[in-house]
Design an enzyme around this catalytic site. Structure first.
Site, PDB file in Angstrom:
ATOM      1  CG  HIS A 130     -20.874 -34.792 -30.483  1.00 27.47           C
ATOM      2  ND1 HIS A 130     -20.968 -34.135 -31.682  1.00 27.47           N
ATOM      3  CD2 HIS A 130     -22.104 -34.669 -29.906  1.00 27.47           C
ATOM      4  CE1 HIS A 130     -22.185 -33.622 -31.829  1.00 27.47           C
ATOM      5  NE2 HIS A 130     -22.886 -33.940 -30.757  1.00 27.47           N
ATOM      6  CD  GLU A 131     -23.374 -36.836 -27.095  1.00 28.85           C
ATOM      7  OE1 GLU A 131     -23.893 -35.892 -26.474  1.00 28.85           O
ATOM      8  OE2 GLU A 131     -23.746 -37.176 -28.228  1.00 28.85           O
ATOM      9  CG  HIS A 190     -23.602 -31.571 -26.394  1.00 27.10           C
ATOM     10  ND1 HIS A 190     -23.933 -30.430 -27.063  1.00 27.10           N
ATOM     11  CD2 HIS A 190     -23.798 -32.593 -27.275  1.00 27.10           C
ATOM     12  CE1 HIS A 190     -24.327 -30.730 -28.298  1.00 27.10           C
ATOM     13  NE2 HIS A 190     -24.245 -32.038 -28.456  1.00 27.10           N
ATOM     14  CG  HIS A 242     -22.311 -25.249 -24.082  1.00 30.78           C
ATOM     15  ND1 HIS A 242     -22.946 -25.189 -25.308  1.00 30.78           N
ATOM     16  CD2 HIS A 242     -22.439 -24.007 -23.550  1.00 30.78           C
ATOM     17  CE1 HIS A 242     -23.423 -23.975 -25.506  1.00 30.78           C
ATOM     18  NE2 HIS A 242     -23.137 -23.240 -24.444  1.00 30.78           N
TER      19      HIS A 242
END
Length: 679
Positions: free
Chosen positions: A463-464, A467, A470
């Site tokens: 998940h992290e 980010h 991104h």
């Protein structure tokens, strides 16, 4: 889930929406105020930048590094500390080689503030002058972001480090000065006028990177006040953050939390951290005891919490009405140009599809062997998995899971996770939870974890770094003024990584129990990130609308409003989940209700990510390129338009119905396995 306190004057000034944000984005746990090792928590009393009409949806990540109020629940001391291997910690010298270099950079920011002020009254002189002023501001802001990242990382390594906390507080004051210094820019641009600004943009090619924010300022002109009024509105942050600070102090300092003894002899202190930990224990009587001890503490302060939240709603409506918005929702979404239809369609489609949530809740009861589900049965996993995952395992799994995104993406994320950009393990004083911080534009994205050798840690890792990637792609593809992306798109990359990880885990799972665990984990993530956040969004809209029509909100009235919604979502009247009166005070526990229509974006983001993931896994032509193009776009356009351009229109029912269909398909897979096991 990430918790942020942004500028309390949550309005819409466009020019700086992206530029005061550090891009510090929290973990995949959608449970608000959760202090488990996989979710970020922040005391809501963070000092405001005093930004110019900045929208919280663009501020998403910003002020986490600057909190002067640290809740004891943030410490990760409860997790065992591992011997620290430098390879598992981030390298802060990539930002500044030492504190002396940091101090010198801070002095440069102070000088930059004075220079920004020197352009006041001169923006309309020429295209060259406008370019010079904008270059000065954005270069100053870019370097300030690096300072924020550095100060925040050092503080988060050890929240008990007084020097690190003082450094962050001093920087907070400096950033407040920066925002105040820049408060003249938007009103002055409007006084220059649209025709002249467009002529400047056409005459000076180097102004191209500023075209979008300038045009956004013009778009929002009807809601922009004069220079003096804008400065006053910016300064009101010192007042309008009071309800949130009251909430923080009451919840972290003044409440005496109960202690109970569990059936195994464990002495449990039920503060927020303890509640999050013990509400999921195996023994059902223990879970009930946790609820019966924890929630009455909030009920005890119901009136005070009610005054705090009512005051915050009035603050939001004050800002909206002063700026001539018809309602608080329109004001909150204007900065990102998000149609109100997105919010209202989300709520409508969620309500229309409550039967899918109820199907899951019935399945949960069946798999737990509980015929009379209560609210205290919502958090224990429906399938247990004793399997351990090392950090090396997590890296290998992530690389394999992300292969559908192409060789380029996989190669870059391998460099990210092999480099010293992740602080991996718990240690005494370290901030609990997880986040990604992509604010150091010219350096790299960084990730904080509290890795505990379980599948949740693997999922959080994926998940992290969703980010993180991104930010990497946006920072590399866009100039700094267009690199900061909105909260509206922020959770797409993270939750898409989780979806790809799930499919990979299903492929490598060796037993049905393992498969059931991964599928159950995905179901619970959809419950919490989609249905639960939409439920919060419906309550938040209802209480804003009550204030807008002149109504009052006492603590008991808030409890009644929230309880009615909570019971409807969980099928209380249908006998699906019993919602006892004691938990209808839950609204008082949720800090996100102070953040002006923030939380719904978790639901919209996971909706979009599921659509993109399905196309990528189905190998639709162009699906990968379209998705990566969205990430690379950063903040180069309004986020709703970026997502719509990528093929997902969140103002229409279709993507929400597709997510619900996916949830049903996961339940079909679970029931197929259960049916196979019975044979």
């Amino acid at each position: 889930m990430f918790c942020v306190n942004a500028c309390k004057e949550k309005s819409i000034r466009s020019l700086f929406l992206r530029f005061f944000a550090v891009s510090k984005i929290g973990s995949n746990s959608p449970e608000l105020w959760a202090t488990a090792s996989f979710s970020v928590v922040i005391s809501p009393g963070i000092a405001s930048f005093g930004l110019i009409r900045m929208n919280i949806h663009r501020l998403l990540p910003c002020l986490l590094a600057l909190s002067p109020l640290i809740s004891p629940a943030l410490f990760s001391d409860e997790a065992p500390a591992k011997t620290v291997d430098p390879a598992t910690t981030w390298n802060t010298s990539l930002l500044f080689k030492d504190d002396a270099a940091y101090a010198a950079a801070k002095d440069q920011i102070a000088a930059g503030i004075e220079k920004i002020l020197s352009y006041k009254g001169r923006l309309g002189e020429s295209s060259k002058m406008l370019l010079e002023a904008f270059d000065c501001f954005f270069n100053t802001r870019k370097e300030a972001a690096r300072l924020e990242v550095y100060a925040g990382m050092l503080k988060d390594e050890n929240l008990k480090n007084a020097a690190a906390l003082e450094r962050a507080q001093e920087l907070d004051m400096l950033m407040s000065r920066l925002s105040q210094a820049a408060s003249y820019i938007d009103p002055e641009l409007l006084s220059v006028g649209e025709a002249k600004l467009k002529a400047f943009l056409d005459a000076e090619p180097k102004l191209a990177q500023y075209r979008f924010p300038i045009m956004e300022t013009l778009r929002l002109a009807p809601h922009t006040l004069g220079a003096e009024a804008e400065n006053v509105m910016s300064a009101t942050a010192m007042i309008t953050n009071a309800p949130e600070e009251l909430y923080s102090i009451l919840s972290t300092a003044d409440v005496t939390w109960p202690r109970i003894k569990l059936s195994d002899g464990t002495e449990a202190t039920l503060n927020q951290s303890g509640y999050t930990r013990f509400r999921a224990v195996n023994n059902r009587d223990d879970r009930k005891a946790v609820y019966e001890a924890f929630w009455p503490k909030f009920k005890e302060y119901e009136n005070t919490y009610g005054v705090a939240l009512f005051s915050q709603m009035k603050s939001h409506w004050f800002a909206a009405s002063i700026r001539k918005y018809p309602n608080s929702l329109g004001s909150a979404q204007a900065g990102d140009a998000i149609p109100e239809a997105v919010y209202r369609t989300l709520i409508a489609e969620t309500n229309a599809n409550l039967p899918t949530l109820h199907r899951y809740l019935k399945l949960r009861g069946r798999m737990l062997g509980i015929k009379d589900l209560h609210y205290w049965d919502m958090y224990p996993p429906i399938v247990k998995l004793e399997k351990k995952f090392s950090y090396a395992d997590a890296k290998a799994l992530l690389i394999d899971a992300l292969k559908p995104l192409g060789e380029g993406y996989v190669s870059e994320i391998k460099d990210c996770i092999d480099g010293r950009y992740t602080h991996v393990y718990p240690q005494p004083g370290k901030r609990s939870g997880a986040y990604a911080n992509g604010g150091a534009y010219d350096v790299h994205a960084f990730v904080l974890l509290n890795f505990n050798d379980n599948y949740e840690s693997v999922s959080t890792f994926a998940h992290e770094w969703g980010h993180g990637m991104h930010s990497q792609l946006a920072n590399r593809s866009q100039p700094f003024p267009l690199s900061r992306y909105s909260t509206f798109t922020a959770e797409i990359a993270s939750t898409l990584n989780e979806a790809l990880l799930l499919e990979h885990m299903m492929q490598v799972a060796k037993t049905d129990e393992e498969r059931l665990y991964y599928l159950g984990s995905a179901l619970e993530n959809l419950r919490q990130t989609f249905f639960r956040q939409a439920m919060f969004a419906e309550f938040e809209l209802a209480i804003h609308e009550e204030v807008e029509k002149g109504g009052a909100l006492s603590g008991p009235k808030l409890t009644k409003l929230y309880g009615d919604i909570l019971r409807r979502y969980h099928g209380h009247d249908k006998g699906i989940v019993t919602i006892d009166d004691l938990v209808t005070i839950e609204w008082a526990y949720i800090p996100h209700f102070y953040y002006d229509f923030y939380v719904y974006q978790y639901a919209t983001s996971i909706t979009a990510s599921q659509a993109f993931a399905e196309r990528i896994l189905d190998k639709e032509p162009g699906a990968v390129e379209t998705y990566l193009g969205l990430l690379k776009a950063g903040g180069s356009d309004n986020p709703y338009e970026l997502v719509k351009r990528a093929g997902v229109d969140l103002a229409t029912p279709a993507p929400y119905r597709a997510l619900v269909s996916r949830m049903n398909s996961i339940m079909d897979r679970i029931e197929n396995i259960l049916g196979r096991q019975r044979k």
